[in-house]
Design an enzyme around this catalytic site. Structure first.
Site, PDB file in Angstrom:
ATOM      1  N   TYR A 140       0.824  -1.217   0.000  1.00 37.89           N
ATOM      2  CA  TYR A 140       0.000   0.000   0.000  1.00 37.89           C
ATOM      3  C   TYR A 140       0.854   1.262   0.000  1.00 37.89           C
ATOM      4  O   TYR A 140       0.385   2.341  -0.342  1.00 37.89           O
ATOM      5  CB  TYR A 140      -0.945   0.022   1.204  1.00 37.89           C
ATOM      6  CG  TYR A 140      -2.096  -0.960   1.110  1.00 37.89           C
ATOM      7  CD1 TYR A 140      -2.182  -1.869   0.083  1.00 37.89           C
ATOM      8  CD2 TYR A 140      -3.098  -0.964   2.059  1.00 37.89           C
ATOM      9  CE1 TYR A 140      -3.221  -2.768  -0.002  1.00 37.89           C
ATOM     10  CE2 TYR A 140      -4.147  -1.870   1.980  1.00 37.89           C
ATOM     11  CZ  TYR A 140      -4.205  -2.768   0.949  1.00 37.89           C
ATOM     12  OH  TYR A 140      -5.240  -3.659   0.868  1.00 37.89           O
ATOM     13  N   LYS A 190       3.175 -15.585   1.798  1.00 37.90           N
ATOM     14  CA  LYS A 190       3.101 -16.269   0.506  1.00 37.90           C
ATOM     15  C   LYS A 190       4.541 -16.587   0.130  1.00 37.90           C
ATOM     16  O   LYS A 190       5.058 -16.174  -0.927  1.00 37.90           O
ATOM     17  CB  LYS A 190       2.402 -15.355  -0.517  1.00 37.90           C
ATOM     18  CG  LYS A 190       2.031 -16.012  -1.821  1.00 37.90           C
ATOM     19  CD  LYS A 190       0.906 -17.015  -1.714  1.00 37.90           C
ATOM     20  CE  LYS A 190       0.682 -17.687  -3.054  1.00 37.90           C
ATOM     21  NZ  LYS A 190      -0.158 -18.888  -2.964  1.00 37.90           N
ATOM     22  N   ASP A 222      -3.431 -18.102   0.877  1.00 40.70           N
ATOM     23  CA  ASP A 222      -4.598 -18.732   0.235  1.00 40.70           C
ATOM     24  C   ASP A 222      -5.188 -19.796   1.151  1.00 40.70           C
ATOM     25  O   ASP A 222      -6.412 -19.887   1.321  1.00 40.70           O
ATOM     26  CB  ASP A 222      -4.224 -19.298  -1.148  1.00 40.70           C
ATOM     27  CG  ASP A 222      -2.861 -19.967  -1.190  1.00 40.70           C
ATOM     28  OD1 ASP A 222      -2.089 -19.831  -0.212  1.00 40.70           O
ATOM     29  OD2 ASP A 222      -2.555 -20.632  -2.193  1.00 40.70           O
ATOM     30  N   ASP A 246      -5.586  -6.825   5.371  1.00 43.44           N
ATOM     31  CA  ASP A 246      -6.788  -6.084   4.985  1.00 43.44           C
ATOM     32  C   ASP A 246      -7.890  -7.067   4.586  1.00 43.44           C
ATOM     33  O   ASP A 246      -9.041  -6.983   5.037  1.00 43.44           O
ATOM     34  CB  ASP A 246      -6.424  -5.173   3.793  1.00 43.44           C
ATOM     35  CG  ASP A 246      -7.479  -4.126   3.508  1.00 43.44           C
ATOM     36  OD1 ASP A 246      -8.479  -4.081   4.248  1.00 43.44           O
ATOM     37  OD2 ASP A 246      -7.306  -3.375   2.544  1.00 43.44           O
ATOM     38  N   ASP A 250     -11.337  -8.647   7.038  1.00 47.86           N
ATOM     39  CA  ASP A 250     -12.741  -8.464   6.646  1.00 47.86           C
ATOM     40  C   ASP A 250     -13.467  -9.814   6.606  1.00 47.86           C
ATOM     41  O   ASP A 250     -14.634  -9.908   6.976  1.00 47.86           O
ATOM     42  CB  ASP A 250     -12.852  -7.777   5.281  1.00 47.86           C
ATOM     43  CG  ASP A 250     -12.987  -6.270   5.424  1.00 47.86           C
ATOM     44  OD1 ASP A 250     -12.521  -5.739   6.459  1.00 47.86           O
ATOM     45  OD2 ASP A 250     -13.540  -5.625   4.519  1.00 47.86           O
TER      46      ASP A 250
END
Ligand code: NAD
Length: 360
Positions: A140, A190, A222, A246, A250
């Site tokens: 980000y 990852k 994943d 992020d 959620d």
């Protein structure tokens, strides 16, 4: 005298912060906290009044405060502005301006809300996990970034980067959080594809030698997404970077029935924090007295715990919220239509929490 800055923001922000501020006033009196509370502008409201999503006066007040309580920013009114001038930029700027590198998002399912989750009650009942997300680094913020090239051939790119000190400081927060909970930490990366997360994994491994009482495990993002909806109770604390955090937080939010229930804390290394609900400004229900104020009220409890070290006051708020849910009060987002429920609006929900708090 601890200074608290309220930033109501946009959409449902002013409604939910109003209810949470009343709760803060009550515990301030009852527990003699001596708080000085003031309000400032952020987001679209600040653009309209002062031409910028984070006015200098707001940033200065936030930096000088002990803690900030934020509602939410953004809405369709400002969606056509260039990216750099939009309300959401105010949020990114205050996070980096206060150096808030650690985002703590608990996902706790109240037994009364087990049927409000989209997952089966046996999968989620008793759920109590904490996601620790790095907040001011990673893709980000990484440079270079942009869109370049000739029309039709343009390339968009971002950079995912973390330095060892950045990984180490978020790692320490997560290990310490795990020590105070069930002693299990799952680091999400990852590392089979991305070098930045190979380094992430190495630093977490190195740190784990200093925290022998914490059981560290690693999971690819994943798989972590799949495990969160398959068997979320396997997790105690999860730690991850900005982008993965992020998304996963959620998903974890939804396990608890509604994003309207979830508080969050963003901290720097001086215990200064910004506390806010995990949801956005919900323009679809703004101004209609429909918003659930509990995530914001529970964010006040997190503020009392982490920045003000007023554990008794935090616990009083958490107990009041539990009591209100046990009495059957529900805003529309957590109502299931079962008997025993009373559906109320934002203001009435706030009043019920105040009543429960005053009953003690
Ligand atoms: P949102 O979280 O605002 O809303 C998603 C859905 O959840 C909506 O249906 C909304 O009505 C519902 N919802 C959210 N909070 C609720 C609450 N307290 N009670 C009941 N229902 C609630 O996400 P969105 O619709 O994607 O974004 C709306 C605006 O908020 C956008 O401008 C976005 O940029 C902004 N946003 C801000 C923040 C923030 O300030 N931290 C975070 C996310 C999105």
């Amino acid at each position: 005298m601890p200074n608290i800055v309220l930033l109501p923001g946009d959409g449902i922000g002013p409604e939910i912060v109003h209810e949470a501020a009343q709760v803060l006033e009550v515990v301030n009196d009852r527990f003699k906290l001596g708080l000085h509370i003031e309000s400032h502008l952020i987001g679209g409201a600040a653009i309209d009044a002062q031409g910028a999503p984070l006015p200098e006066s707001t940033l200065k007040a936030a930096q000088a405060s002990d803690a900030v309580l934020l509602g939410a920013v953004g809405g369709p009114k400002w969606d056509s502005l260039p990216m750099s001038d939009r309300p959401e930029k105010g949020l990114l700027k205050i996070r980096s301006g206060m150096n808030l590198f650690a985002n703590l998002r608990p996902a706790l399912l109240y037994p009364e809300l087990a049927s409000a989750s989209t997952l089966k009650p046996e999968v989620v009942s008793g759920l109590d996990l904490l996601i620790v997300r790095e907040l001011i680094g990673g893709i980000y913020f990484g440079e270079p970034r942009g869109i370049e090239g000739e029309p039709g051939q343009r390339v968009g790119f971002n950079t995912d980067r973390y330095s060892e000190p950045e990984i180490e400081r978020i790692g320490r927060i997560a290990f310490e959080a795990a020590q105070a909970r069930q002693g299990r930490l799952c680091s999400v990366d990852k590392a089979n594809v991305l070098e930045v997360t190979v380094l992430w994994r190495e630093v977490m491994e190195r740190l784990s030698l200093e925290y022998p009482d914490v059981a560290l495990s690693h999971m690819y993002v994943d798989n972590a997404a799949m495990q969160l909806v398959r068997a979320p109770k396997q997790f105690d604390v999860m730690v991850t970077g900005n982008l993965f955090g992020d998304i996963l937080s959620d998903a974890a939010a939804m396990l608890t029935g509604s994003i309207g229930m979830l508080p969050s804390a963003s901290m720097n290394s001086d215990q200064q924090g910004l506390y806010e609900p995990c949801h956005g400004s919900a323009p679809d229900i703004a101004g209609q007295d429909l918003a659930n104020p509990l995530a914001t009220i529970l964010s006040v409890a997190m503020m009392l715990t982490h920045s003000l070290k007023a554990q008794d006051a935090a616990q009083a708020i958490e107990l009041a919220v539990k009591a209100v849910l046990a009495d059957g009060y529900r805003t529309q987002d957590i109502a299931t239509g079962m008997s025993g429920e009373t559906v109320v609006g934002c203001r009435a929900m706030g009043t019920q929490v105040l009543n429960a708090l005053q009953k003690g």
